[in-house]
Design an enzyme around this catalytic site. Structure first.
Site, PDB file in Angstrom:
ATOM      1  N   ARG A   1     115.270  48.780  62.968  1.00 59.33           N
ATOM      2  CA  ARG A   1     113.963  49.321  62.648  1.00 59.33           C
ATOM      3  C   ARG A   1     113.746  50.576  63.455  1.00 59.33           C
ATOM      4  NH1 ARG A   1     113.571  50.155  67.556  1.00 59.33           N
ATOM      5  NH2 ARG A   1     111.619  50.786  67.292  1.00 59.33           N
ATOM      6  N   GLY A   2     112.607  51.344  63.210  1.00 59.78           N
ATOM      7  CA  GLY A   2     112.372  52.527  63.805  1.00 59.78           C
ATOM      8  C   GLY A   2     112.685  53.601  62.697  1.00 59.78           C
ATOM      9  N   ALA A   3     111.798  54.422  62.130  1.00 59.99           N
ATOM     10  CA  ALA A   3     111.676  55.223  60.846  1.00 59.99           C
ATOM     11  C   ALA A   3     113.034  55.712  60.805  1.00 59.99           C
ATOM     12  CB  ALA A   3     110.616  56.039  61.008  1.00 59.99           C
TER      13      ALA A   3
ATOM     14  N   ARG B   1     110.466  48.458  53.451  1.00 62.82           N
ATOM     15  CA  ARG B   1     109.273  48.467  54.478  1.00 62.82           C
ATOM     16  C   ARG B   1     108.651  49.923  53.996  1.00 62.82           C
ATOM     17  NH1 ARG B   1     110.039  48.122  60.830  1.00 62.82           N
ATOM     18  NH2 ARG B   1     107.949  47.663  60.710  1.00 62.82           N
TER      19      ARG B   1
ATOM     20  N   ASP C   1     106.281  57.101  62.337  1.00 59.64           N
ATOM     21  CA  ASP C   1     106.694  56.502  61.342  1.00 59.64           C
ATOM     22  C   ASP C   1     106.318  57.499  60.069  1.00 59.64           C
ATOM     23  OD1 ASP C   1     106.600  54.045  62.861  1.00 59.64           O
ATOM     24  OD2 ASP C   1     107.934  53.608  61.302  1.00 59.64           O
TER      25      ASP C   1
ATOM     26  N   ASN D   1     101.983  55.330  63.284  1.00 56.24           N
ATOM     27  CA  ASN D   1     103.065  55.032  64.404  1.00 56.24           C
ATOM     28  C   ASN D   1     102.740  53.627  64.855  1.00 56.24           C
ATOM     29  OD1 ASN D   1     105.315  55.379  66.075  1.00 56.24           O
ATOM     30  ND2 ASN D   1     104.315  55.436  67.773  1.00 56.24           N
ATOM     31  N   LYS D   2     103.375  52.948  65.644  1.00 53.74           N
ATOM     32  CA  LYS D   2     103.333  51.674  65.961  1.00 53.74           C
ATOM     33  C   LYS D   2     101.830  51.071  66.148  1.00 53.74           C
ATOM     34  CE  LYS D   2     105.712  49.007  65.551  1.00 53.74           C
ATOM     35  NZ  LYS D   2     105.475  48.237  64.576  1.00 53.74           N
TER      36      LYS D   2
HETATM   37  O1  MRU Z   1     107.985  48.267  63.405  1.00 53.07           O
HETATM   38  P1  MRU Z   1     109.243  49.162  63.924  1.00 53.07           P
HETATM   39  O2  MRU Z   1     109.755  48.575  65.246  1.00 53.07           O
HETATM   40  O3  MRU Z   1     109.957  49.615  62.883  1.00 53.07           O
HETATM   41  O4  MRU Z   1     108.021  50.375  64.464  1.00 53.07           O
HETATM   42  C1  MRU Z   1     108.778  51.636  64.805  1.00 53.07           C
HETATM   43  C2  MRU Z   1     107.973  52.461  65.397  1.00 53.07           C
HETATM   44  O5  MRU Z   1     106.848  52.387  65.319  1.00 53.07           O
HETATM   45  C3  MRU Z   1     108.674  53.923  66.100  1.00 53.07           C
HETATM   46  O6  MRU Z   1     107.688  54.375  67.095  1.00 53.07           O
HETATM   47  C4  MRU Z   1     108.609  55.047  65.185  1.00 53.07           C
HETATM   48  O7  MRU Z   1     109.385  54.383  64.001  1.00 53.07           O
HETATM   49  C5  MRU Z   1     109.201  56.364  65.578  1.00 53.07           C
HETATM   50  S1  MRU Z   1     111.003  55.749  65.999  1.00 53.07           S
HETATM   51  C6  MRU Z   1     111.651  57.200  66.550  1.00 53.07           C
END
Ligand code: MRU
Length: 349
Positions: free
Chosen positions: A51-53, A94, A238, A248-249
């Site tokens: 996970r994480g963009a 996603r 993201d 973002n999250k």
């Molecule tokens: O749901 P996730 O864990 O994929 O969410 C990730 C985030 O919101 C991160 O802050 C975002 O992707 C930036 S990662 C460098």
């Protein structure tokens, strides 16, 4: 303190297949899972193995390599159609992280010029995306750290670290660089309900590098700010709209509102592959809703009252006017606007 340069790798290309560190099991277990085709890779993205963009983008790029291998073996003269079908599966894994679509597009752009077996060419490109992401994060780290004064106290949300990227991290990259430059005296991390990326991943990742971290319940951030204990909120993204609105999250927007109220600076660190210039403003960014079960249960143990339902949007949008600076590998944009974001894109390298 030792030089800080996390060696953590969320995605690793291993000879003939992709390995992903299963982030659902961290921090208690470090297990890599092996992936040999694109549908498996898409499922791993959907299920949050990775996970994480930016890490999703890197993973999708390797997924295209796997797709191309199978497609070329079955249809050497018509591999492109089969790969496109797998790319559609990857694209749907996603919805919010634009890096996924960016990576697919970047590899897809090569198709027309490939003669013969595409695997080696696509693998070279996927590796290049991966390596560039790490280099970009390191560059962003030093730009972002340049904004921090001595003895800075920072708060981060979710996990925007090595685990969420090709390596090093965006927000955690700035924090790593800030700690290396001796500018950061305290790192706080929100636990980040409901997936606990902060408690499980950010805390673990920082501790791997010897960076002390203090966790707090997401709802404690206001109290922390009210007590004057934070100088900068530093997060990743993201997807950033053309006007600088930041997805973002979930919980990032509330931090930005709180930060502005308390006179605290708010930084977003993200590579240009996270900026979606096709989306004018944040309202147009698709926001992923995940299963209610993720809120109703903790580690598959039901905690909510039987019969209760839950709402589980996993990202939110912070308006550009609440962002003090967006840090990219190409430079920083202070108080972002559509014109400033366009100028960044058009700036010669
Ligand atoms: O749901 P996730 O864990 O994929 O969410 C990730 C985030 O919101 C991160 O802050 C975002 O992707 C930036 S990662 C460098």
């Amino acid at each position: 303190m030792n030089p800080i340069n996390s060696k953590l790798q969320a995605a690793v290309w291993q000879d003939d297949h992709l390995q992903l560190l299963d982030q659902r099991l961290l921090p208690s277990e470090q297990v890599y899972i092996d992936l040999y085709d694109a549908p498996q890779t898409a499922l791993a993205i959907t299920d949050m193995v990775v996970r994480g963009a930016p890490a999703i983008g890197v993973t999708a790029a390797y997924g295209v390599v796997l797709a191309a291998r199978h497609a070329y073996a079955k249809h050497p003269d018509a591999w492109r159609d089969a790969v496109q079908a797998d790319m559609a599966i990857l694209a749907a894994a996603r919805p919010t992280a634009i890096n996924l679509h960016w990576a697919l597009q970047t590899l897809g752009d090569l198709f027309a010029d490939i003669d013969g077996n595409p695997e080696a060419i696509l693998l070279a490109k996927a590796k290049q995306i991966h390596e560039k992401d790490i280099a970009d994060n390191q560059h962003m780290g030093s730009i972002g750290a340049g904004y921090l004064a001595e003895n800075c106290r920072v708060l981060t949300h979710c996990n925007a670290g090595a685990l969420a990227t090709g390596g090093y991290g965006t927000a955690l990259g700035v924090i790593r660089s800030g700690v290396s430059a001796d500018k950061i005296s305290k790192v706080y991390a929100d636990e980040t309900r409901p997936w606990l990326q902060g408690a499980r991943l950010t805390a673990w990742e920082l501790l791997q590098d010897g960076i002390p971290v203090t966790l707090l319940a997401d709802s404690a951030a206001a109290r922390l700010m009210q007590q004057g204990k934070i100088d900068w909120v530093i997060v990743g993204s993201d997807r950033i709209a053309a006007n600088g609105d930041v997805a973002n999250k979930i919980g990032t927007y509330s931090l930005a509102v709180l930060a502005r109220y308390h006179g605290i600076k708010f930084m977003v660190a993200a590579p240009l592959s996270t900026v979606d210039y096709n989306v004018a403003r944040g309202d147009d960014i698709p926001i992923e809703d995940r299963a209610a079960e993720e809120v109703l249960s903790v580690f598959e143990q039901r905690v909510a009252a039987q019969g209760a339902d839950a709402w589980n949007p996993v990202f939110d949008v912070t308006p550009a006017e609440l962002v003090d600076v967006i840090v990219t590998e190409k430079g920083a944009v202070e108080n972002p606007t559509t014109a400033k974001m366009a100028a960044l894109r058009d700036k010669p390298v």
